[in-house]
Design an enzyme around this catalytic site. Structure first.
Site, PDB file in Angstrom:
ATOM      1  N   LYS A  38      17.529  51.296  36.992  1.00 31.47           N
ATOM      2  CA  LYS A  38      16.937  50.897  35.722  1.00 31.47           C
ATOM      3  C   LYS A  38      16.647  52.156  34.929  1.00 31.47           C
ATOM      4  CE  LYS A  38      12.900  50.672  34.242  1.00 31.47           C
ATOM      5  NZ  LYS A  38      13.202  51.210  32.872  1.00 31.47           N
ATOM      6  N   GLU A  72       8.168  61.042  41.714  1.00 35.35           N
ATOM      7  CA  GLU A  72       8.006  62.305  40.981  1.00 35.35           C
ATOM      8  C   GLU A  72       7.241  61.961  39.722  1.00 35.35           C
ATOM      9  OE1 GLU A  72       8.360  64.841  38.147  1.00 35.35           O
ATOM     10  OE2 GLU A  72      10.535  64.513  38.265  1.00 35.35           O
ATOM     11  N   CYS A  77       8.518  67.498  32.709  1.00 29.41           N
ATOM     12  CA  CYS A  77       7.350  67.377  33.589  1.00 29.41           C
ATOM     13  C   CYS A  77       6.897  68.728  34.125  1.00 29.41           C
ATOM     14  CB  CYS A  77       7.663  66.419  34.733  1.00 29.41           C
ATOM     15  SG  CYS A  77       9.186  66.802  35.606  1.00 29.41           S
ATOM     16  N   GLU A 137      -1.674  65.904  30.142  1.00 32.41           N
ATOM     17  CA  GLU A 137      -0.321  66.394  29.878  1.00 32.41           C
ATOM     18  C   GLU A 137       0.057  66.048  28.440  1.00 32.41           C
ATOM     19  OE1 GLU A 137       3.965  66.284  32.205  1.00 32.41           O
ATOM     20  OE2 GLU A 137       2.683  64.506  32.266  1.00 32.41           O
TER      21      GLU A 137
END
Length: 482
Positions: free
Chosen positions: A179, A255, A289, A384
């Site tokens: 997906k 992750e 990331c 973040e």
């Protein structure tokens, strides 16, 4: 006349159940630079997910029996086809999520490197002889594929995040149902097309785009036949999937989020350190990331370093990501831009100062920004940002710098610059992160054989190298009487 709506690189049909399929519902994909639609993509449902699982079950029975060396040959052909279609893939990634084309060309190389490594490693998958204590027995181990894998990938590396999962899975003899992110499904569809062209058997790599991730995902989490989940995305969604996967005891790789600190000590090469911060922070408009999110500079050199960083940031060209000389493109969507704006406005309201940038350029473009005098309670130091903003904070001692760097729920990547060898070792060992770059702002670039993953709330498991391949293998012990 070719327009973005009929660009030959775009792909719109899903692939599952052995066919390229249109669906009753579709959703549009937009070019972040201009917000033009580049096409309407198949919008898959729970029923489509169940059909994909049924097809994967049959495909797995055949694929796991294919000689690993032969699997490697097909992977190698897939790798070669990616380079044959490099410009098409690069353009498609840029159209989908706005990354400058100079970077998406590099991503083709990065993505293909995982396929190349796994193609070579496939034939080396084996077991080992185990000595037993009884003379009338012989022991050995065998490594076998985990089974059907459900993969969920993000938009920021539309090719690299797919091959980093699919290549080891397919090399191990697993089959994968993917997906892709709603913002970048077309690259995934193109990669599946190339896999089939390379000789990949039907239904070994199925791709189901959707605008309703939760609904599509539910059958995969519930089905006992799906033995592995691999996910890259937010920590919040990762936690939810972890809980769902526990009900059927699936193998899990996650992750998740990052909040990377970059420590610059007084003895560092400031010119080189600033260059590395720019490369780490502003690559993909800060939407990776492992992008630097917090810059900590020792007080003795803080003014000089900030000056150099500001000069280098000011030279970055913000513009059309399809242009070869663009350095920074737009962020991917309005929600991302709103978060960047909120972080910058919060920092400025608390006394921070923008030495360059600091505002929206127009559309989804945010100026490459350096902030100084950032208050410790600012949002940008706690969350973040995922945008082109570098906050600079001053520290005095090594101990203080490490305390600030480790003061985060995340533990994906961290960086430090110093000429002191003893300090380099101390810092590398003290940083609570799965990836540490010492005098290296891009420690995982172009290295498919190194482990990638985080500690704390940045996830579980590793991708890359033998660590990533082992995530898709089960170890079976065989004891034989003689």
């Amino acid at each position: 006349m070719t327009t973005l709506l009929n660009d030959p690189v775009t792909r719109t049909r899903a692939y599952f159940g052995g066919e390229w399929r249109s669906t009753p519902r579709t959703f549009e994909v937009f070019y972040p630079s201009t917000l033009e639609s580049i096409g309407a993509v198949a919008d898959c449902t729970e029923g489509d997910a169940r059909r994909a699982i049924d097809a994967a079950e049959l495909a797995l029975k055949e694929w796991r029996r294919v000689n690993p060396y032969q699997r490697g040959k097909i992977l190698r052909k897939w790798h070669d086809l990616m380079f044959e279609r490099k410009e098409d893939l690069a353009r498609l990634m840029t159209l989908e999520m706005g990354k400058p084309i100079s970077e998406t060309r590099g991503e083709v190389h990065y993505a293909a490197s995982f396929i190349e490594w796994c193609a070579e490693e496939a034939g080396r998958i084996s077991g080992e002889r185990v000595s037993l204590r009884m003379g009338n027995k012989r022991g050995l181990t065998a490594q076998e594929p985990v089974g059907i894998v459900y993969a969920v990938t993000p938009w920021n590396f539309p090719a690299g995040m797919i091959t980093r999962k699919a290549a080891p899975a397919l090399a191990a003899g697993c089959v994968m149902i993917l997906k892709p992110a709603e913002q970048s499904p077309m690259t995934a569809l193109y990669l599946a097309e190339l896999w089939l062209e390379a000789g990949g058997p039907a239904n070994t790599l199925q791709v189901l785009p959707t605008s309703d991730a939760a609904a599509l995902t539910a059958p995969f989490m519930e089905d006992e036949r799906v033995r592995k989940l691999t996910f890259t995305g937010s920590t919040a969604v990762g936690r939810l999937l972890y809980q769902q996967a526990a009900r059927t005891l699936k193998r899990v790789s996650l992750e998740l989020g990052g909040h990377a600190p970059f420590l610059i000590f007084a003895d560092a090469d400031l010119e080189r350190a600033a260059r590395e911060v720019v490369g780490s922070k502003f690559r993909n408009a800060g939407q990776t990331c492992i992008s630097t999110n917090r810059v900590y500079v020792q007080r003795e050199v803080a003014d000089e370093f900030t000056r150099i960083l500001t000069e280098k940031t000011a030279k970055l060209r913000l513009g059309d990501p399809l242009s070869d000389d663009t350095g920074v493109g737009p962020v991917v969507e309005q929600a991302g831009l709103d978060k960047v704006k909120a972080h910058v406005e919060d920092a400025l309201s608390r006394g921070a100062r923008a030495t360059v940038g600091g505002s929206v350029q127009g559309g989804l473009y945010f100026q490459p920004t350096v902030l100084t005098d950032v208050d410790p309670d600012s949002l940008i130091l706690r969350e973040e940002t995922f945008g082109p903003v570098a906050p600079v904070v001053v520290f005095d001692t090594e101990e203080e710098g490490l305390r600030l760097a480790n003061d985060s729920e995340y533990g994906l990547a961290a960086y430090a610059y110093t000429r002191d060898l003893s300090r380099a070792w101390r810092v590398a060992e003290a940083l609570e992160y799965g990836i540490v770059g010492i005098n290296d702002g891009v420690p995982s670039a172009g290295a498919p054989h190194v482990p990638f993953g985080g500690m704390k709330n940045s996830g579980v498991g590793r991708e890359g190298g033998h660590w990533g391949l082992e995530e898709y293998l089960e170890t079976k012990f065989i004891s034989m009487g003689v």
